[in-house]
Design a protein around this motif. Structure first.
Motif, PDB file in Angstrom:
ATOM      1  N   ASP A  27     -30.779   7.724  33.443  1.00 35.32           N
ATOM      2  CA  ASP A  27     -31.928   8.489  33.895  1.00 35.32           C
ATOM      3  C   ASP A  27     -33.131   8.369  32.962  1.00 35.32           C
ATOM      4  OD1 ASP A  27     -31.261  11.620  35.590  1.00 35.32           O
ATOM      5  OD2 ASP A  27     -31.796   9.641  36.305  1.00 35.32           O
ATOM      6  N   ASP A  28     -32.991   7.596  31.890  1.00 33.45           N
ATOM      7  CA  ASP A  28     -34.041   7.585  30.877  1.00 33.45           C
ATOM      8  C   ASP A  28     -35.361   7.066  31.454  1.00 33.45           C
ATOM      9  OD1 ASP A  28     -35.427   7.646  28.590  1.00 33.45           O
ATOM     10  OD2 ASP A  28     -34.301   6.072  27.557  1.00 33.45           O
ATOM     11  N   GLY A  29     -36.392   7.875  31.384  1.00 31.74           N
ATOM     12  CA  GLY A  29     -37.660   7.431  31.928  1.00 31.74           C
ATOM     13  C   GLY A  29     -38.825   8.191  31.345  1.00 31.74           C
ATOM     14  N   GLY A  30     -38.627   8.875  30.253  1.00 36.69           N
ATOM     15  CA  GLY A  30     -39.744   9.468  29.549  1.00 36.69           C
ATOM     16  C   GLY A  30     -40.177  10.844  30.012  1.00 36.69           C
ATOM     17  N   LEU A  31     -39.379  11.499  30.829  1.00 41.71           N
ATOM     18  CA  LEU A  31     -39.710  12.858  31.247  1.00 41.71           C
ATOM     19  C   LEU A  31     -38.872  13.815  30.394  1.00 41.71           C
ATOM     20  CD1 LEU A  31     -41.318  14.373  33.449  1.00 41.71           C
ATOM     21  CD2 LEU A  31     -39.337  14.114  34.935  1.00 41.71           C
ATOM     22  N   ASP A  32     -39.534  14.627  29.591  1.00 40.95           N
ATOM     23  CA  ASP A  32     -38.787  15.534  28.714  1.00 40.95           C
ATOM     24  C   ASP A  32     -38.239  16.718  29.512  1.00 40.95           C
ATOM     25  OD1 ASP A  32     -39.243  14.052  26.431  1.00 40.95           O
ATOM     26  OD2 ASP A  32     -41.168  15.028  26.058  1.00 40.95           O
ATOM     27  N   LEU A  33     -36.954  16.916  29.403  1.00 37.30           N
ATOM     28  CA  LEU A  33     -36.310  18.015  30.125  1.00 37.30           C
ATOM     29  C   LEU A  33     -35.942  19.140  29.169  1.00 37.30           C
ATOM     30  CD1 LEU A  33     -33.870  15.962  32.391  1.00 37.30           C
ATOM     31  CD2 LEU A  33     -36.189  16.760  32.925  1.00 37.30           C
ATOM     32  N   TYR A  34     -35.972  20.336  29.695  1.00 39.65           N
ATOM     33  CA  TYR A  34     -35.640  21.508  28.890  1.00 39.65           C
ATOM     34  C   TYR A  34     -34.706  22.428  29.649  1.00 39.65           C
ATOM     35  CZ  TYR A  34     -39.761  19.961  26.386  1.00 39.65           C
ATOM     36  OH  TYR A  34     -40.659  19.192  25.702  1.00 39.65           O
ATOM     37  N   GLN A  35     -33.903  23.164  28.890  1.00 41.40           N
ATOM     38  CA  GLN A  35     -33.164  24.291  29.435  1.00 41.40           C
ATOM     39  C   GLN A  35     -33.759  25.547  28.824  1.00 41.40           C
ATOM     40  OE1 GLN A  35     -29.185  23.083  28.384  1.00 41.40           O
ATOM     41  NE2 GLN A  35     -28.831  22.299  30.435  1.00 41.40           N
ATOM     42  N   LEU A  36     -33.619  26.636  29.527  1.00 41.77           N
ATOM     43  CA  LEU A  36     -34.227  27.883  29.081  1.00 41.77           C
ATOM     44  C   LEU A  36     -33.136  28.827  28.583  1.00 41.77           C
ATOM     45  CD1 LEU A  36     -36.845  28.312  31.947  1.00 41.77           C
ATOM     46  CD2 LEU A  36     -37.106  27.187  29.730  1.00 41.77           C
ATOM     47  N   GLN A  37     -33.259  29.184  27.309  1.00 44.01           N
ATOM     48  CA  GLN A  37     -32.221  29.977  26.655  1.00 44.01           C
ATOM     49  C   GLN A  37     -32.760  31.356  26.316  1.00 44.01           C
ATOM     50  OE1 GLN A  37     -30.954  28.646  22.742  1.00 44.01           O
ATOM     51  NE2 GLN A  37     -28.838  29.114  23.232  1.00 44.01           N
ATOM     52  N   VAL A  38     -32.004  32.362  26.669  1.00 44.05           N
ATOM     53  CA  VAL A  38     -32.417  33.738  26.382  1.00 44.05           C
ATOM     54  C   VAL A  38     -31.968  34.113  24.976  1.00 44.05           C
ATOM     55  CG1 VAL A  38     -31.840  36.138  26.964  1.00 44.05           C
ATOM     56  CG2 VAL A  38     -32.553  34.532  28.757  1.00 44.05           C
ATOM     57  N   THR A  39     -32.874  34.695  24.208  1.00 45.12           N
ATOM     58  CA  THR A  39     -32.475  35.257  22.925  1.00 45.12           C
ATOM     59  C   THR A  39     -32.731  36.758  22.976  1.00 45.12           C
ATOM     60  OG1 THR A  39     -34.627  34.839  21.910  1.00 45.12           O
ATOM     61  CG2 THR A  39     -32.974  33.140  21.643  1.00 45.12           C
ATOM     62  N   SER A  40     -31.801  37.495  22.400  1.00 42.41           N
ATOM     63  CA  SER A  40     -31.866  38.957  22.502  1.00 42.41           C
ATOM     64  C   SER A  40     -31.007  39.562  21.416  1.00 42.41           C
ATOM     65  CB  SER A  40     -31.324  39.386  23.874  1.00 42.41           C
ATOM     66  OG  SER A  40     -31.067  40.764  23.895  1.00 42.41           O
ATOM     67  N   LYS A  41     -31.271  40.823  21.099  1.00 38.99           N
ATOM     68  CA  LYS A  41     -30.400  41.538  20.166  1.00 38.99           C
ATOM     69  C   LYS A  41     -29.067  41.850  20.819  1.00 38.99           C
ATOM     70  CE  LYS A  41     -34.063  43.967  17.864  1.00 38.99           C
ATOM     71  NZ  LYS A  41     -34.812  45.137  18.262  1.00 38.99           N
ATOM     72  N   ASN A  42     -29.059  41.870  22.144  1.00 40.80           N
ATOM     73  CA  ASN A  42     -27.848  42.183  22.893  1.00 40.80           C
ATOM     74  C   ASN A  42     -26.911  40.974  22.901  1.00 40.80           C
ATOM     75  OD1 ASN A  42     -25.948  42.455  25.014  1.00 40.80           O
ATOM     76  ND2 ASN A  42     -27.242  44.016  25.971  1.00 40.80           N
ATOM     77  N   LYS A  43     -25.734  41.134  22.289  1.00 44.39           N
ATOM     78  CA  LYS A  43     -24.799  40.014  22.129  1.00 44.39           C
ATOM     79  C   LYS A  43     -24.286  39.486  23.467  1.00 44.39           C
ATOM     80  CE  LYS A  43     -24.651  39.574  17.634  1.00 44.39           C
ATOM     81  NZ  LYS A  43     -26.117  39.690  17.613  1.00 44.39           N
ATOM     82  N   GLN A  44     -24.276  40.349  24.517  1.00 51.63           N
ATOM     83  CA  GLN A  44     -23.810  39.902  25.837  1.00 51.63           C
ATOM     84  C   GLN A  44     -24.711  38.829  26.434  1.00 51.63           C
ATOM     85  OE1 GLN A  44     -23.105  42.684  29.043  1.00 51.63           O
ATOM     86  NE2 GLN A  44     -22.446  44.187  27.532  1.00 51.63           N
ATOM     87  N   ILE A  45     -25.982  38.848  26.059  1.00 46.34           N
ATOM     88  CA  ILE A  45     -26.906  37.900  26.699  1.00 46.34           C
ATOM     89  C   ILE A  45     -27.508  36.891  25.736  1.00 46.34           C
ATOM     90  CG2 ILE A  45     -27.466  39.290  28.700  1.00 46.34           C
ATOM     91  CD1 ILE A  45     -29.816  40.429  27.368  1.00 46.34           C
ATOM     92  N   ASP A  46     -27.430  37.154  24.444  1.00 48.78           N
ATOM     93  CA  ASP A  46     -28.041  36.265  23.467  1.00 48.78           C
ATOM     94  C   ASP A  46     -27.440  34.862  23.552  1.00 48.78           C
ATOM     95  OD1 ASP A  46     -29.769  35.730  21.238  1.00 48.78           O
ATOM     96  OD2 ASP A  46     -27.970  35.690  19.985  1.00 48.78           O
ATOM     97  N   GLY A  47     -28.299  33.864  23.636  1.00 45.03           N
ATOM     98  CA  GLY A  47     -27.842  32.475  23.615  1.00 45.03           C
ATOM     99  C   GLY A  47     -27.445  31.926  24.974  1.00 45.03           C
ATOM    100  N   ARG A  48     -27.472  32.771  26.018  1.00 41.57           N
ATOM    101  CA  ARG A  48     -27.084  32.273  27.351  1.00 41.57           C
ATOM    102  C   ARG A  48     -28.271  31.580  28.020  1.00 41.57           C
ATOM    103  NH1 ARG A  48     -24.114  37.225  30.207  1.00 41.57           N
ATOM    104  NH2 ARG A  48     -23.907  35.762  31.937  1.00 41.57           N
TER     105      ARG A  48
END
Ligand SMILES: *[C@@H]1O[C@H](CO)[C@@H](O)[C@H](O)[C@H]1NC(C)=O
Length: 186
Positions: A27-48
């Motif tokens: 798939d390499d073609g120069g389009l930068d892809l990202y995932q969106l990661q939640v950061t929070s003080k709440n351990k249940q959601i931090d890093g998901r």
């Protein structure tokens, strides 16, 4: 027999680890892809990672298709970005903020240009700021996560004027590199 089973499952793991880099190379073609990661003080959601269930972005334990991948393009609005989902299909999918202006739900919008959510609601999709490792909206406010069914959380943008609801968590939305993709038909 036990040894054979273990060897087989090791073999399977090795195969799936190998598959990922090969797909990326293809798939390499120069389009930068990202995932969106939640950061929070709440351990249940931090890093998901944000995923889609239907058209709603949130944190899910099931029913979703895994972390979304997005790429950014320049918005017509000064200094702002659009975030489109990847892979690129026939119709454009953009991340958007929809709803009553005080509390906007983070969604996947199909062909967002000209979309009218009606009923005094707004639809914003070309006002994201992608800076310093974080995604925000180009307006005063902050991201909030609201607990939903089955340990899921929905993510919304609040301008601070919404009626107080007790069980939300302030969160930040970070963008994390997810390799390269390619434009199709552009
Ligand atoms: C996903 O959405 C469906 C339909 O709205 C809902 O029934 C289900 O509970 C959701 N799943 C999760 C994990 O939130």
């Amino acid at each position: 027999m036990k040894w054979v089973t273990n060897a087989l499952s090791l073999g399977l793991v090795a195969t799936s680890v190998l598959a990922a880099p090969l797909d990326n190379r293809q798939d390499d073609g120069g389009l930068d892809l990202y995932q969106l990661q939640v950061t929070s003080k709440n351990k249940q959601i931090d890093g998901r990672y944000l995923a889609l269930n239907g058209s709603d972005l949130g944190l899910y334990d099931g029913d979703d298709t895994g972390p979304i991948k997005v790429y950014q393009t320049d918005s017509k609005k000064e200094g702002c970005k659009e975030l489109h989902t990847y892979p690129i299909g026939i119709v454009d999918h953009s991340l958007g903020l929809v709803g009553p202006p005080a509390l906007l739900t983070f969604v996947d919008m199909v062909n967002p240009d000209g979309a009218d959510p009606g009923n005094g609601a707004v639809a914003m999709w070309d006002t994201f700021r992608v800076e310093d490792g974080k995604v925000t909206n180009d307006a005063e406010g902050q991201w909030l996560a609201f607990p939903d069914v089955k340990k899921s959380w929905k993510v919304k943008w609040s301008d601070g004027s919404s009626p107080t609801i007790d069980d939300y968590m302030p969160v930040e939305v970070a963008y994390v590199s997810a390799g390269q993709g390619r434009y199709v038909g552009k």
